[in-house]
Design an enzyme around this catalytic site. Structure first.
Site, PDB file in Angstrom:
ATOM      1  N   GLU A  91       0.830  -1.201   0.000  1.00  0.00           N
ATOM      2  CA  GLU A  91       0.000   0.000   0.000  1.00  0.00           C
ATOM      3  C   GLU A  91       0.871   1.260   0.000  1.00  0.00           C
ATOM      4  O   GLU A  91       1.897   1.305   0.675  1.00  0.00           O
ATOM      5  CB  GLU A  91      -0.849   0.048   1.267  1.00  0.00           C
ATOM      6  CG  GLU A  91      -1.788  -1.122   1.398  1.00  0.00           C
ATOM      7  CD  GLU A  91      -2.502  -1.122   2.745  1.00  0.00           C
ATOM      8  OE1 GLU A  91      -3.278  -2.037   2.975  1.00  0.00           O
ATOM      9  OE2 GLU A  91      -2.263  -0.209   3.558  1.00  0.00           O
ATOM     10  N   CYS A 104       3.066   8.483   1.752  1.00  0.00           N
ATOM     11  CA  CYS A 104       3.475   7.555   2.794  1.00  0.00           C
ATOM     12  C   CYS A 104       3.926   6.271   2.093  1.00  0.00           C
ATOM     13  O   CYS A 104       3.130   5.602   1.436  1.00  0.00           O
ATOM     14  CB  CYS A 104       2.293   7.313   3.733  1.00  0.00           C
ATOM     15  SG  CYS A 104       2.671   6.182   5.062  1.00  0.00           S
ATOM     16  N   CYS A 111       5.557  -7.244   7.892  1.00  0.00           N
ATOM     17  CA  CYS A 111       6.455  -6.715   8.924  1.00  0.00           C
ATOM     18  C   CYS A 111       6.612  -7.778  10.011  1.00  0.00           C
ATOM     19  O   CYS A 111       5.695  -8.560  10.237  1.00  0.00           O
ATOM     20  CB  CYS A 111       5.822  -5.450   9.520  1.00  0.00           C
ATOM     21  SG  CYS A 111       6.807  -4.638  10.789  1.00  0.00           S
ATOM     22  N   CYS A 115       3.835  -5.263  16.550  1.00  0.00           N
ATOM     23  CA  CYS A 115       3.068  -4.349  17.408  1.00  0.00           C
ATOM     24  C   CYS A 115       1.631  -4.879  17.476  1.00  0.00           C
ATOM     25  O   CYS A 115       1.045  -5.222  16.443  1.00  0.00           O
ATOM     26  CB  CYS A 115       3.096  -2.928  16.843  1.00  0.00           C
ATOM     27  SG  CYS A 115       4.768  -2.280  16.678  1.00  0.00           S
ATOM     28  N   GLY A 162       5.886  -1.963   7.337  1.00  0.00           N
ATOM     29  CA  GLY A 162       7.280  -2.389   7.426  1.00  0.00           C
ATOM     30  C   GLY A 162       8.097  -1.542   8.375  1.00  0.00           C
ATOM     31  O   GLY A 162       7.683  -0.454   8.786  1.00  0.00           O
ATOM     32  N   GLU A 163       9.264  -2.060   8.727  1.00  0.00           N
ATOM     33  CA  GLU A 163      10.181  -1.348   9.614  1.00  0.00           C
ATOM     34  C   GLU A 163      11.417  -0.951   8.803  1.00  0.00           C
ATOM     35  O   GLU A 163      12.242  -1.808   8.462  1.00  0.00           O
ATOM     36  CB  GLU A 163      10.553  -2.263  10.799  1.00  0.00           C
ATOM     37  CG  GLU A 163      11.680  -1.749  11.683  1.00  0.00           C
ATOM     38  CD  GLU A 163      11.524  -0.284  12.113  1.00  0.00           C
ATOM     39  OE1 GLU A 163      10.492   0.064  12.687  1.00  0.00           O
ATOM     40  OE2 GLU A 163      12.458   0.507  11.860  1.00  0.00           O
ATOM     41  N   SER A 194      10.173   6.783   9.880  1.00  0.00           N
ATOM     42  CA  SER A 194       9.558   6.403  11.154  1.00  0.00           C
ATOM     43  C   SER A 194      10.006   5.011  11.563  1.00  0.00           C
ATOM     44  O   SER A 194      10.004   4.078  10.761  1.00  0.00           O
ATOM     45  CB  SER A 194       8.030   6.428  10.995  1.00  0.00           C
ATOM     46  OG  SER A 194       7.404   6.000  12.181  1.00  0.00           O
ATOM     47  N   SER A 217       7.907   5.674  16.939  1.00  0.00           N
ATOM     48  CA  SER A 217       6.595   5.200  17.393  1.00  0.00           C
ATOM     49  C   SER A 217       6.743   4.803  18.848  1.00  0.00           C
ATOM     50  O   SER A 217       7.263   3.736  19.163  1.00  0.00           O
ATOM     51  CB  SER A 217       6.162   4.000  16.558  1.00  0.00           C
ATOM     52  OG  SER A 217       6.058   4.391  15.214  1.00  0.00           O
ATOM     53  N   LEU A 218       6.301   5.684  19.732  1.00  0.00           N
ATOM     54  CA  LEU A 218       6.540   5.466  21.163  1.00  0.00           C
ATOM     55  C   LEU A 218       5.367   4.705  21.785  1.00  0.00           C
ATOM     56  O   LEU A 218       5.537   3.617  22.328  1.00  0.00           O
ATOM     57  CB  LEU A 218       6.743   6.826  21.841  1.00  0.00           C
ATOM     58  CG  LEU A 218       7.394   6.808  23.203  1.00  0.00           C
ATOM     59  CD1 LEU A 218       8.788   6.212  23.151  1.00  0.00           C
ATOM     60  CD2 LEU A 218       7.468   8.219  23.779  1.00  0.00           C
ATOM     61  N   HIS A 219       4.203   5.283  21.745  1.00  0.00           N
ATOM     62  CA  HIS A 219       2.940   4.643  22.142  1.00  0.00           C
ATOM     63  C   HIS A 219       2.797   4.242  23.608  1.00  0.00           C
ATOM     64  O   HIS A 219       1.724   3.789  24.016  1.00  0.00           O
ATOM     65  CB  HIS A 219       2.615   3.430  21.259  1.00  0.00           C
ATOM     66  CG  HIS A 219       2.597   3.718  19.796  1.00  0.00           C
ATOM     67  ND1 HIS A 219       1.994   4.833  19.257  1.00  0.00           N
ATOM     68  CD2 HIS A 219       3.127   3.046  18.729  1.00  0.00           C
ATOM     69  CE1 HIS A 219       2.143   4.819  17.948  1.00  0.00           C
ATOM     70  NE2 HIS A 219       2.838   3.755  17.604  1.00  0.00           N
ATOM     71  N   ASN A 293      -6.598   3.543  14.556  1.00  0.00           N
ATOM     72  CA  ASN A 293      -7.501   2.997  13.550  1.00  0.00           C
ATOM     73  C   ASN A 293      -7.811   1.574  13.974  1.00  0.00           C
ATOM     74  O   ASN A 293      -6.898   0.748  14.049  1.00  0.00           O
ATOM     75  CB  ASN A 293      -6.820   2.999  12.179  1.00  0.00           C
ATOM     76  CG  ASN A 293      -6.926   4.356  11.517  1.00  0.00           C
ATOM     77  OD1 ASN A 293      -7.981   4.953  11.456  1.00  0.00           O
ATOM     78  ND2 ASN A 293      -5.791   4.856  11.055  1.00  0.00           N
ATOM     79  N   CYS A 336      -2.363   1.473   7.932  1.00  0.00           N
ATOM     80  CA  CYS A 336      -1.327   0.460   7.993  1.00  0.00           C
ATOM     81  C   CYS A 336      -1.724  -0.974   7.649  1.00  0.00           C
ATOM     82  O   CYS A 336      -1.953  -1.779   8.537  1.00  0.00           O
ATOM     83  CB  CYS A 336      -0.733   0.456   9.389  1.00  0.00           C
ATOM     84  SG  CYS A 336      -0.569   2.063  10.074  1.00  0.00           S
TER      85      CYS A 336
END
Ligand code: SAH
Length: 345
Positions: A91, A104, A111, A115, A162-163, A194, A217-219, A293, A336
């Site tokens: 995507e 993006c 991935c 997470c 992906g990372e 990111s 990406s802390l979260h 989301n 995502c």
């Protein structure tokens, strides 16, 4: 196997021309066609000799991506479901901001970071994307934008599935081609990468000697919660992560962005906001609060608007710069990996 024509940078095109017995300036002609004229076939490269066009057609795949499906949201977000040469689906999202459009870009098929709230990771990692497959995503989005509104893509976020730091070399090659004058020619400060927090990658990235932006990406503001939401935290806990972030800030003199998705009942309590403020106090940062989301297969739901307000209020009262990111393209599965997951079914 034929190569992807977007995989070659300037030096590699020069090498190719030398190797095939053509003068080096032919490399510049090809690059001009690809990035200034934005043609996607060799036949359109009018000033090249026929024998070179035949060689190029034999050796290179012209456009490595085919748009399988396009979804357009009311807020101007466009999501492209693209098929790669080997049939894998990815995507790419075109996002409209008040300052212009950004793309993006996806860095991996699937991935493996895992997470717990993310759809991209549900079927594991299939493979890395090459730099050229990332460049092609920008070309496709930019071409669409130019055809529909005569505008050009202004910025890039390597924030799709992906990372990027698990595919470090290709991601960095992509960024270099994205900011090269002879490439996509987008300023370094308009590109952001990111990461979920791959600490060695952050150090390497800081040492690249450039001004490319970094988002983390802390979260979660403590190790216990973060390890539960993001298993990568067990490998690289917060202390190590923040040390790497401070290193990036001191090397680049740039502000770092922390992404924090508010998940109801998980990481959205007042105490989390206070902990977060303590954790990043004194750093040159910016916190982006992001609505979750919901992913059908996952149990999480987005926090209520008053939680967002309270979080924003607490962080602001502690002098942490902070904004709430608007939800974009919600009705078109823009979160995502969701469109790709549907297409796989
Ligand atoms: N692997 C990188 C980049 C890809 S993910 C990273 O983790 O930063 C891009 C961003 O979307 C990350 O901040 C990620 O945590 C976030 N994200 C993933 N799933 C989400 C969801 N369901 N709702 C909101 N944000 C999500």
């Amino acid at each position: 196997m034929r190569l992807n024509m977007y995989d070659l940078n300037k030096a590699e095109w020069s090498f190719f021309m030398n190797h095939e017995g053509y003068p080096e300036w032919r490399a510049k002609q090809v690059l001009d066609w690809l990035y200034k004229s934005r043609v996607t076939t060799f036949l359109e490269m009018k000033n090249l000799p026929n024998d070179l066009i035949i060689t190029l057609k034999k050796r290179f795949e012209a456009m490595p991506l085919v748009v399988e499906k396009k979804q357009i949201a009311q807020d101007g977000t466009v999501k492209f479901l693209c098929k790669l040469g080997d049939g894998a689906l990815i995507e790419t999202v075109l996002l409209k901001h008040n300052y212009g459009f950004s793309v993006c870009v996806t860095s991996q098929v699937g991935c493996r970071i895992g997470c717990t709230f993310c759809a991209s990771t549900m079927h594991g990692l299939q493979r890395n994307l090459s730099a050229g497959e990332m460049v092609a995503q920008v070309i496709i989005a930019d071409k669409y934008l130019h055809q529909t509104s005569s505008q050009r893509v202004r910025s890039i976020v390597l924030m799709g599935s992906g990372e990027p730091f698990e595919n470090y070399d290709e991601s960095i090659k992509f960024v270099r081609m994205a900011c090269a004058e002879e490439g996509l020619n987008i300023g370094q400060r308009r590109i952001t990468v990111s990461t979920s927090g791959v600490v060695p990658g952050i150090f390497r990235f800081a040492d690249e000697g450039w001004q490319v932006g970094l988002a983390i990406s802390l979260h979660a503001p403590n190790d216990q919660l973060r390890s539960r939401l993001m298993p990568i935290n067990r490998r690289y806990p917060l202390l190590d992560l923040l040390t790497a972030c401070r290193y990036y800030c001191s090397k680049t003199k740039r502000r770092i962005t922390f992404e924090y998705t508010l998940i109801q009942g998980e990481n959205d309590k007042n105490e989390h906001a206070f902990q977060l403020a303590d954790l990043i106090q004194g750093m040159n940062t910016y916190v982006n609060l992001i609505p979750l989301n919901s992913v059908a297969e996952k149990k999480y739901v987005c926090s209520s608007p008053d939680r967002f307000e309270k979080f924003l209020e607490i962080l602001t009262s502690r002098r942490i710069r902070c904004t709430v990111r608007h939800r974009r393209g919600y009705e078109i599965d823009a979160a995502c990996g969701q469109l790709r997951n549907k297409a796989r079914m």
